[in-house]
Design a protein around this motif. Structure first.
Motif, PDB file in Angstrom:
ATOM      1  N   GLY A  62      14.604  -4.899  -2.978  1.00  0.00           N
ATOM      2  CA  GLY A  62      15.079  -3.598  -3.437  1.00  0.00           C
ATOM      3  C   GLY A  62      14.370  -2.401  -2.847  1.00  0.00           C
ATOM      4  N   ASP A  63      13.177  -2.588  -2.312  1.00  0.00           N
ATOM      5  CA  ASP A  63      12.382  -1.473  -1.799  1.00  0.00           C
ATOM      6  C   ASP A  63      12.308  -1.498  -0.285  1.00  0.00           C
ATOM      7  OD1 ASP A  63      11.727  -0.449  -4.339  1.00  0.00           O
ATOM      8  OD2 ASP A  63      10.007  -1.799  -4.513  1.00  0.00           O
ATOM      9  N   ASN A  64      12.333  -0.318   0.313  1.00  0.00           N
ATOM     10  CA  ASN A  64      12.120  -0.170   1.752  1.00  0.00           C
ATOM     11  C   ASN A  64      10.721   0.403   1.936  1.00  0.00           C
ATOM     12  OD1 ASN A  64      12.013   0.902   4.447  1.00  0.00           O
ATOM     13  ND2 ASN A  64      14.243   0.854   4.503  1.00  0.00           N
ATOM     14  N   VAL A  65       9.892  -0.291   2.669  1.00  0.00           N
ATOM     15  CA  VAL A  65       8.499   0.124   2.845  1.00  0.00           C
ATOM     16  C   VAL A  65       8.391   1.544   3.409  1.00  0.00           C
ATOM     17  CG1 VAL A  65       8.219  -0.897   5.145  1.00  0.00           C
ATOM     18  CG2 VAL A  65       6.219  -0.619   3.661  1.00  0.00           C
ATOM     19  N   ARG A  66       9.378   1.982   4.185  1.00  0.00           N
ATOM     20  CA  ARG A  66       9.326   3.326   4.779  1.00  0.00           C
ATOM     21  C   ARG A  66       9.351   4.421   3.721  1.00  0.00           C
ATOM     22  NH1 ARG A  66      12.137  -0.038   7.494  1.00  0.00           N
ATOM     23  NH2 ARG A  66      11.715  -0.437   9.681  1.00  0.00           N
ATOM     24  N   ASP A  67       9.966   4.128   2.574  1.00  0.00           N
ATOM     25  CA  ASP A  67      10.048   5.114   1.498  1.00  0.00           C
ATOM     26  C   ASP A  67       8.713   5.325   0.801  1.00  0.00           C
ATOM     27  OD1 ASP A  67      12.766   5.357   2.026  1.00  0.00           O
ATOM     28  OD2 ASP A  67      13.316   3.881   0.478  1.00  0.00           O
ATOM     29  N   ARG A  68       7.812   4.357   0.918  1.00  0.00           N
ATOM     30  CA  ARG A  68       6.517   4.420   0.217  1.00  0.00           C
ATOM     31  C   ARG A  68       5.354   4.052   1.134  1.00  0.00           C
ATOM     32  NH1 ARG A  68       8.506   1.412  -5.268  1.00  0.00           N
ATOM     33  NH2 ARG A  68      10.270   2.765  -5.616  1.00  0.00           N
ATOM     34  N   MET A  69       5.552   4.233   2.424  1.00  0.00           N
ATOM     35  CA  MET A  69       4.532   3.813   3.395  1.00  0.00           C
ATOM     36  C   MET A  69       3.247   4.609   3.211  1.00  0.00           C
ATOM     37  SD  MET A  69       4.194   1.637   5.774  1.00  0.00           S
ATOM     38  CE  MET A  69       2.602   1.290   6.456  1.00  0.00           C
ATOM     39  N   PRO A  70       2.161   3.914   2.884  1.00  0.00           N
ATOM     40  CA  PRO A  70       0.882   4.623   2.794  1.00  0.00           C
ATOM     41  C   PRO A  70       0.397   5.031   4.185  1.00  0.00           C
ATOM     42  CG  PRO A  70       0.576   2.257   2.460  1.00  0.00           C
ATOM     43  CD  PRO A  70       2.048   2.493   2.591  1.00  0.00           C
ATOM     44  N   THR A  71      -0.350   6.127   4.260  1.00  0.00           N
ATOM     45  CA  THR A  71      -0.862   6.552   5.563  1.00  0.00           C
ATOM     46  C   THR A  71      -2.051   5.708   5.998  1.00  0.00           C
ATOM     47  OG1 THR A  71      -2.204   8.259   4.505  1.00  0.00           O
ATOM     48  CG2 THR A  71      -0.036   8.921   5.353  1.00  0.00           C
ATOM     49  N   THR A  72      -2.715   5.064   5.053  1.00  0.00           N
ATOM     50  CA  THR A  72      -3.827   4.168   5.376  1.00  0.00           C
ATOM     51  C   THR A  72      -3.625   2.848   4.652  1.00  0.00           C
ATOM     52  OG1 THR A  72      -5.350   6.030   5.620  1.00  0.00           O
ATOM     53  CG2 THR A  72      -6.332   3.856   5.361  1.00  0.00           C
ATOM     54  N   VAL A  73      -3.786   1.766   5.399  1.00  0.00           N
ATOM     55  CA  VAL A  73      -3.654   0.414   4.862  1.00  0.00           C
ATOM     56  C   VAL A  73      -4.941  -0.328   5.174  1.00  0.00           C
ATOM     57  CG1 VAL A  73      -2.399  -1.763   5.150  1.00  0.00           C
ATOM     58  CG2 VAL A  73      -1.149   0.385   5.168  1.00  0.00           C
ATOM     59  N   ARG A  74      -5.460  -1.076   4.202  1.00  0.00           N
ATOM     60  CA  ARG A  74      -6.649  -1.913   4.429  1.00  0.00           C
ATOM     61  C   ARG A  74      -6.181  -3.347   4.641  1.00  0.00           C
ATOM     62  NH1 ARG A  74     -11.438   0.157   3.988  1.00  0.00           N
ATOM     63  NH2 ARG A  74     -12.489  -1.771   3.490  1.00  0.00           N
ATOM     64  N   ALA A  75      -6.674  -3.949   5.725  1.00  0.00           N
ATOM     65  CA  ALA A  75      -6.273  -5.324   6.049  1.00  0.00           C
ATOM     66  C   ALA A  75      -7.482  -6.117   6.502  1.00  0.00           C
ATOM     67  CB  ALA A  75      -5.206  -5.306   7.135  1.00  0.00           C
ATOM     68  N   ALA A  76      -7.435  -7.419   6.225  1.00  0.00           N
ATOM     69  CA  ALA A  76      -8.536  -8.321   6.572  1.00  0.00           C
ATOM     70  C   ALA A  76      -8.230  -9.054   7.873  1.00  0.00           C
ATOM     71  CB  ALA A  76      -8.764  -9.319   5.453  1.00  0.00           C
ATOM     72  N   SER A  77      -9.242  -9.176   8.706  1.00  0.00           N
ATOM     73  CA  SER A  77      -9.117  -9.908   9.967  1.00  0.00           C
ATOM     74  C   SER A  77      -9.670 -11.319   9.802  1.00  0.00           C
ATOM     75  CB  SER A  77      -9.893  -9.198  11.074  1.00  0.00           C
ATOM     76  OG  SER A  77     -10.000 -10.043  12.212  1.00  0.00           O
ATOM     77  N   PRO A  78      -8.858 -12.325  10.117  1.00  0.00           N
ATOM     78  CA  PRO A  78      -9.364 -13.696  10.064  1.00  0.00           C
ATOM     79  C   PRO A  78     -10.325 -14.002  11.206  1.00  0.00           C
ATOM     80  CG  PRO A  78      -7.136 -13.690  10.902  1.00  0.00           C
ATOM     81  CD  PRO A  78      -7.451 -12.268  10.503  1.00  0.00           C
ATOM     82  N   VAL A  79     -10.292 -13.205  12.260  1.00  0.00           N
ATOM     83  CA  VAL A  79     -11.159 -13.432  13.417  1.00  0.00           C
ATOM     84  C   VAL A  79     -12.570 -12.909  13.156  1.00  0.00           C
ATOM     85  CG1 VAL A  79     -11.529 -12.864  15.849  1.00  0.00           C
ATOM     86  CG2 VAL A  79      -9.242 -13.447  15.037  1.00  0.00           C
ATOM     87  N   THR A  80     -12.673 -11.672  12.633  1.00  0.00           N
ATOM     88  CA  THR A  80     -13.988 -11.059  12.424  1.00  0.00           C
ATOM     89  C   THR A  80     -14.493 -11.205  10.993  1.00  0.00           C
ATOM     90  OG1 THR A  80     -13.104  -8.895  11.826  1.00  0.00           O
ATOM     91  CG2 THR A  80     -13.483  -9.320  14.188  1.00  0.00           C
ATOM     92  N   SER A  81     -13.629 -11.657  10.089  1.00  0.00           N
ATOM     93  CA  SER A  81     -13.947 -11.759   8.655  1.00  0.00           C
ATOM     94  C   SER A  81     -14.333 -10.401   8.063  1.00  0.00           C
ATOM     95  CB  SER A  81     -15.063 -12.784   8.416  1.00  0.00           C
ATOM     96  OG  SER A  81     -14.648 -14.056   8.850  1.00  0.00           O
ATOM     97  N   GLN A  82     -13.784  -9.330   8.633  1.00  0.00           N
ATOM     98  CA  GLN A  82     -14.033  -7.985   8.122  1.00  0.00           C
ATOM     99  C   GLN A  82     -12.727  -7.346   7.687  1.00  0.00           C
ATOM    100  OE1 GLN A  82     -16.532  -5.460  10.531  1.00  0.00           O
ATOM    101  NE2 GLN A  82     -17.552  -7.214  11.458  1.00  0.00           N
ATOM    102  N   THR A  83     -12.836  -6.307   6.873  1.00  0.00           N
ATOM    103  CA  THR A  83     -11.682  -5.538   6.442  1.00  0.00           C
ATOM    104  C   THR A  83     -11.677  -4.219   7.191  1.00  0.00           C
ATOM    105  OG1 THR A  83     -11.775  -6.566   4.266  1.00  0.00           O
ATOM    106  CG2 THR A  83     -10.526  -4.525   4.438  1.00  0.00           C
ATOM    107  N   TYR A  84     -10.499  -3.809   7.651  1.00  0.00           N
ATOM    108  CA  TYR A  84     -10.366  -2.599   8.460  1.00  0.00           C
ATOM    109  C   TYR A  84      -9.314  -1.669   7.871  1.00  0.00           C
ATOM    110  CZ  TYR A  84     -12.718  -5.397  12.044  1.00  0.00           C
ATOM    111  OH  TYR A  84     -13.607  -6.169  12.743  1.00  0.00           O
ATOM    112  N   ASP A  85      -9.504  -0.369   8.095  1.00  0.00           N
ATOM    113  CA  ASP A  85      -8.496   0.629   7.768  1.00  0.00           C
ATOM    114  C   ASP A  85      -7.557   0.780   8.954  1.00  0.00           C
ATOM    115  OD1 ASP A  85      -9.454   1.216   5.235  1.00  0.00           O
ATOM    116  OD2 ASP A  85     -10.754   2.820   5.951  1.00  0.00           O
ATOM    117  N   MET A  86      -6.272   0.799   8.642  1.00  0.00           N
ATOM    118  CA  MET A  86      -5.242   1.018   9.663  1.00  0.00           C
ATOM    119  C   MET A  86      -4.474   2.284   9.279  1.00  0.00           C
ATOM    120  SD  MET A  86      -5.467  -1.514  11.830  1.00  0.00           S
ATOM    121  CE  MET A  86      -3.891  -1.661  12.657  1.00  0.00           C
ATOM    122  N   ASN A  87      -4.340   3.208  10.217  1.00  0.00           N
ATOM    123  CA  ASN A  87      -3.600   4.445  10.000  1.00  0.00           C
ATOM    124  C   ASN A  87      -2.149   4.216  10.412  1.00  0.00           C
ATOM    125  OD1 ASN A  87      -5.940   5.986   9.226  1.00  0.00           O
ATOM    126  ND2 ASN A  87      -6.562   5.810  11.354  1.00  0.00           N
TER     127      ASN A  87
END
Length: 109
Positions: A62-87
């Motif tokens: 029911g939802d389109n991500v474009r309607d509520r897209m955050p400007t910053t997303v935090r995601a985890a990397s399986p390679v570095t085992s760190q969490t990063y901010d994505m703009n």
């Protein structure tokens, strides 16, 4: 670009988006998305985590991500085992581009 990926692309196939080599990671997973790709310095696992973070709390049918897209997303990397901010931003083509982390790029369309 996205139409070619949606119709002809298989997971793992290379595609060029805005001059950058990407890898097709996800085919339509709801949320108004047809495809998710990872840039050259980005794994599909990280691209999926960016997508999951961007769509957290949304209804996939029911939802389109474009309607509520955050400007910053935090995601985890399986390679570095760190969490990063994505703009993230949505352009006039409705292409979502997320950049950040350790020179990572994720496209969602």
């Amino acid at each position: 670009m996205a139409e070619q990926m949606r119709i002809n692309g298989n997971i793992g196939d290379p595609f060029v988006i805005d001059g950058q080599e990407t890898t097709l990671c996800v085919h339509g997973d709801g949320f108004g998305l047809n495809v998710v790709t990872a840039g050259g310095n980005t794994t599909c696992e990280f691209a999926r985590d960016v997508m999951n973070s961007a769509t957290a709390g949304l209804n996939p049918t029911g939802d389109n991500v474009r309607d509520r897209m955050p400007t910053t997303v935090r995601a985890a990397s399986p390679v570095t085992s760190q969490t990063y901010d994505m703009n993230c931003s949505v352009d006039e083509r409705n292409l979502i581009t997320c950049t950040g982390g350790d020179n990572a790029t994720v496209y969602m369309y």
